[in-house]
Write a protein that holds these residues in place. Structure first.
Motif, PDB file in Angstrom:
ATOM      1  N   TYR A  56      -6.711  15.568  -2.056  1.00  0.00           N
ATOM      2  CA  TYR A  56      -6.310  13.970  -2.148  1.00  0.00           C
ATOM      3  C   TYR A  56      -6.568  13.206  -1.250  1.00  0.00           C
ATOM      4  CZ  TYR A  56      -4.514  15.786  -6.698  1.00  0.00           C
ATOM      5  OH  TYR A  56      -4.666  16.549  -7.820  1.00  0.00           O
ATOM      6  N   GLU A  69       0.042   2.097  -0.294  1.00  0.00           N
ATOM      7  CA  GLU A  69      -0.365   2.230  -2.029  1.00  0.00           C
ATOM      8  C   GLU A  69      -1.489   3.312  -1.948  1.00  0.00           C
ATOM      9  OE1 GLU A  69      -3.377  -0.792  -4.374  1.00  0.00           O
ATOM     10  OE2 GLU A  69      -2.029  -1.773  -2.945  1.00  0.00           O
ATOM     11  N   ALA A  70      -2.270   3.693  -1.040  1.00  0.00           N
ATOM     12  CA  ALA A  70      -3.302   4.639  -1.166  1.00  0.00           C
ATOM     13  C   ALA A  70      -2.392   6.268  -1.356  1.00  0.00           C
ATOM     14  CB  ALA A  70      -4.095   4.773   0.000  1.00  0.00           C
ATOM     15  N   THR A  73      -1.257   6.228  -4.895  1.00  0.00           N
ATOM     16  CA  THR A  73      -2.225   6.451  -5.847  1.00  0.00           C
ATOM     17  C   THR A  73      -2.594   7.785  -5.765  1.00  0.00           C
ATOM     18  OG1 THR A  73      -3.197   4.264  -5.575  1.00  0.00           O
ATOM     19  CG2 THR A  73      -4.735   5.844  -6.128  1.00  0.00           C
ATOM     20  N   ASN A  76       0.280   9.835  -7.309  1.00  0.00           N
ATOM     21  CA  ASN A  76       0.159   9.748  -8.886  1.00  0.00           C
ATOM     22  C   ASN A  76      -0.710  10.430  -9.582  1.00  0.00           C
ATOM     23  OD1 ASN A  76       2.529   8.020  -8.743  1.00  0.00           O
ATOM     24  ND2 ASN A  76       1.128   5.966  -9.038  1.00  0.00           N
ATOM     25  N   ALA A  77      -1.981  10.542  -8.940  1.00  0.00           N
ATOM     26  CA  ALA A  77      -3.148  11.559  -9.372  1.00  0.00           C
ATOM     27  C   ALA A  77      -2.652  12.903  -9.294  1.00  0.00           C
ATOM     28  CB  ALA A  77      -4.346  11.238  -8.675  1.00  0.00           C
TER      29      ALA A  77
END
Length: 114
Positions: A56, A69-70, A73, A76-77
């Motif tokens: 990831y 934020e990255a 993300t 969450n993925a």
């Protein structure tokens, strides 16, 4: 035929560029090394490194220990792909899926009190 001095200089520049790029990747993108700033959280950095190992992308500058934020993300993925509840934190179940085993941290102690 090319001047030998020009070939030597070009080779030296190529080697320097390759070494610089390698160091940038290892130290920047993959976040090798320890936390360098006050904002760095070692538990977050471990999560980031585990996400990177799983493939990831957590953004630049890599595993810096900040819950950006990255990072959210990517987390969450990972949670979605692993059939975990998608949330902006990594609980025990998430950490177990990420690392294959639990690690002792403040996060473990906090989860135990919930």
């Amino acid at each position: 035929m090319t001047n030998p001095l020009v070939r030597f200089a070009a080779g030296a520049l190529a080697i320097g560029a390759a070494v610089g790029a390698t160091l940038w990747i290892l130290l920047g993108v993959f976040g090798m090394g320890s936390c360098q700033t006050r904002a760095c959280d070692p538990a977050t950095q471990r999560i980031q490194l585990a996400l990177i190992k799983k493939g990831y992308w957590i953004g630049y500058p890599g595993a810096d220990g900040t819950f950006s934020e990255a990072t959210v993300t990517a987390l969450n993925a990972f949670q979605d792909n692993s059939a975990l509840s998608v949330q902006p934190r990594c609980d025990k179940q998430c950490r177990t899926a990420l690392t294959g085993s639990l690690w002792t941290s403040v996060g473990d102690l906090l989860d135990a009190t919930e």
